[in-house]
Write a protein that holds these residues in place. Structure first.
Motif, mmCIF file in Angstrom:
data_model
loop_
_atom_site.group_PDB
_atom_site.id
_atom_site.type_symbol
_atom_site.label_atom_id
_atom_site.label_comp_id
_atom_site.label_asym_id
_atom_site.label_seq_id
_atom_site.Cartn_x
_atom_site.Cartn_y
_atom_site.Cartn_z
ATOM 1 N N PRO A 6 0.707 -1.108 -0.013
ATOM 2 C CA PRO A 6 -0.100 0.111 0.103
ATOM 3 C C PRO A 6 0.893 1.168 0.120
ATOM 4 O O PRO A 6 1.961 1.400 0.309
ATOM 5 C CB PRO A 6 -0.706 -0.176 1.254
ATOM 6 C CG PRO A 6 0.253 -0.915 2.352
ATOM 7 C CD PRO A 6 0.991 -1.660 1.288
ATOM 8 N N VAL A 20 -4.316 2.007 -2.288
ATOM 9 C CA VAL A 20 -5.035 1.936 -1.034
ATOM 10 C C VAL A 20 -6.159 1.177 -0.995
ATOM 11 O O VAL A 20 -6.788 0.728 -1.964
ATOM 12 C CB VAL A 20 -5.627 3.532 -1.099
ATOM 13 C CG1 VAL A 20 -6.699 3.859 -1.920
ATOM 14 C CG2 VAL A 20 -6.014 3.671 0.555
ATOM 15 N N TYR A 49 -9.224 -2.994 -3.104
ATOM 16 C CA TYR A 49 -8.238 -2.094 -3.470
ATOM 17 C C TYR A 49 -8.324 -1.238 -4.536
ATOM 18 O O TYR A 49 -9.200 -1.390 -5.531
ATOM 19 C CB TYR A 49 -6.734 -2.924 -3.821
ATOM 20 C CG TYR A 49 -6.105 -3.534 -2.691
ATOM 21 C CD1 TYR A 49 -5.244 -2.755 -1.883
ATOM 22 C CD2 TYR A 49 -6.204 -4.941 -2.511
ATOM 23 C CE1 TYR A 49 -4.655 -3.367 -0.813
ATOM 24 C CE2 TYR A 49 -5.618 -5.466 -1.383
ATOM 25 C CZ TYR A 49 -4.989 -4.765 -0.432
ATOM 26 O OH TYR A 49 -4.032 -5.389 0.442
ATOM 27 N N TYR A 65 -6.796 11.074 -0.107
ATOM 28 C CA TYR A 65 -7.681 10.334 -0.751
ATOM 29 C C TYR A 65 -9.045 10.874 -0.606
ATOM 30 O O TYR A 65 -9.124 11.516 0.485
ATOM 31 C CB TYR A 65 -7.745 8.978 -0.473
ATOM 32 C CG TYR A 65 -6.394 8.276 -1.118
ATOM 33 C CD1 TYR A 65 -6.350 8.083 -1.991
ATOM 34 C CD2 TYR A 65 -5.488 7.750 0.012
ATOM 35 C CE1 TYR A 65 -4.983 7.129 -2.803
ATOM 36 C CE2 TYR A 65 -4.520 7.113 -0.588
ATOM 37 C CZ TYR A 65 -4.173 6.746 -1.887
ATOM 38 O OH TYR A 65 -3.026 6.060 -2.312
ATOM 39 N N ASP A 74 -3.454 9.201 3.529
ATOM 40 C CA ASP A 74 -3.509 7.948 3.197
ATOM 41 C C ASP A 74 -2.915 7.236 4.609
ATOM 42 O O ASP A 74 -1.935 7.676 5.405
ATOM 43 C CB ASP A 74 -2.020 7.764 2.051
ATOM 44 C CG ASP A 74 -1.671 6.610 1.630
ATOM 45 O OD1 ASP A 74 -2.454 5.537 2.018
ATOM 46 O OD2 ASP A 74 -0.935 6.590 0.862
ATOM 47 N N PHE A 211 -11.464 3.802 5.814
ATOM 48 C CA PHE A 211 -11.236 3.194 4.676
ATOM 49 C C PHE A 211 -11.603 1.687 4.652
ATOM 50 O O PHE A 211 -12.083 1.106 3.450
ATOM 51 C CB PHE A 211 -9.801 3.038 4.546
ATOM 52 C CG PHE A 211 -9.187 4.595 4.107
ATOM 53 C CD1 PHE A 211 -8.677 4.686 2.777
ATOM 54 C CD2 PHE A 211 -8.824 5.522 5.188
ATOM 55 C CE1 PHE A 211 -8.351 6.110 2.390
ATOM 56 C CE2 PHE A 211 -8.323 6.585 4.754
ATOM 57 C CZ PHE A 211 -7.962 6.934 3.510
#
Length: 312
Positions: A6, A20, A49, A65, A74, A211
């Protein structure tokens, strides 16, 4: 267990691959903030992903992001120059290492000096430690263990509530300063050990849960939610932290990692995180020929933590 690395991986020619893991989001985009602002759509892949290879991205580019319209740094950021609440920064992977002949020390030769970067010198930086390494060597020290340097809130901290495991604390000098430190350790004949925390993430600036299922409510730690090592989505969470360990060995040439509070890594899976981590580090050791070690802290007094895998 193979997986994806990542983060923002810079190629050196102003091309950067952004990857990510964001299964919790419906829409994911990359927002580059400098040197010019632009949004880049990310391509969805397997297992949640998202990724894109982007051109015209010099080292030093700031980015975030965008998850369903909300900006987030991130989770695998390599550098947070404005702290835990600021954007992430793309880092060059280049560095002029001078430790090519260094293969490490036998673990039995380790005489460890545990060092807090923020208080060891008046400057509180990694670069300020380097001139003092010779003095530590004269004391009979053979290994320097840095207390955690993963990005935490503020300028000074014990380091155990870091929330960006891949990012070197900005007030300590960032990733290049850490590479200079390790290179200088090896030049002085000292092994370099890094304290890492894989049992929890600190509360302030921690957006990993936005996330994906990085955390679980099945367990609790004394410091907050436990890392999800055995629930839905845990394979990718394990990979995130295994790649982090390999990152410190590969990119920063550390000789050993000290794993904080293993008793708080709660994992009932058939293939436990610690076993997979040990396997991958052993594979890297064989590939590189370097002496690499995992040193665990635990209050369980369980001999299985230090016994060879073949012996159970």
């Amino acid at each position: 267990m193979n997986g994806v690395v990542p983060g923002a991986l810079h190629s050196g020619d102003q091309t950067c691959t952004f990857t990510v893991w964001a299964p919790a989001a419906r829409q994911v985009a990359l927002r580059l903030l400098s040197p010019r602002r632009r949004d880049v759509p990310l391509i969805p892949g397997e297992r949640g992903y998202y990724s894109a290879m982007v051109s015209d991205v010099p080292a030093g580019t700031r980015y975030v992001y965008v998850l369903d319209g909300v900006e987030r740094p991130d989770p695998a950021s390599r550098y947070q120059p404005e702290g835990v609440h600021g954007p992430s920064e793309v880092c060059s992977r280049g560095f002029h290492w001078t430790d090519g002949a260094w293969q490490g020390l036998p673990l039995t030769d380790y005489v460890i000096y545990e060092l807090h970067v923020g208080v060891f010198t008046p400057e509180g930086s990694l670069d300020a430690i380097v001139p003092r390494l010779a003095g530590l060597r004269e004391l009979g020290i053979t290994a320097i263990e840095l207390m955690p340097v993963a990005q935490f809130p503020g300028e000074r901290n014990w380091g155990y509530d870091g929330c960006y495991p891949y990012a070197v604390q900005h007030s300590y000098g960032g990733p290049l300063a850490l590479k200079r430190f390790v290179d200088a350790c090896h030049a002085a004949g000292l092994a370099a050990v890094l304290d890492v925390v894989y049992n929890h993430l600190g509360p302030e600036g921690n957006h990993a849960g936005d996330f994906g299922p990085y955390f679980t409510d099945r367990y609790r730690t004394p410091w907050g939610p436990a890392i999800n090592f055995d629930g839905p989505g845990s394979d990718e969470v394990k990979r995130f932290f295994i790649e982090n360990a390999l990152y410190w060995f590969r990119e920063f040439h550390f000789d050993a990692l000290r794993l904080d509070a293993l008793h708080a890594i709660l994992d009932m899976s058939a293939e436990p995180f610690l076993a997979d981590l040990s396997t991958d580090v052993e594979r890297l050791r064989k590939q590189t020929g370097r002496k690499l070690y995992l040193i665990g802290e635990s209050d369980l007094n369980d001999p299985r933590l230090i016994r060879e895998k073949a012996r159970g």
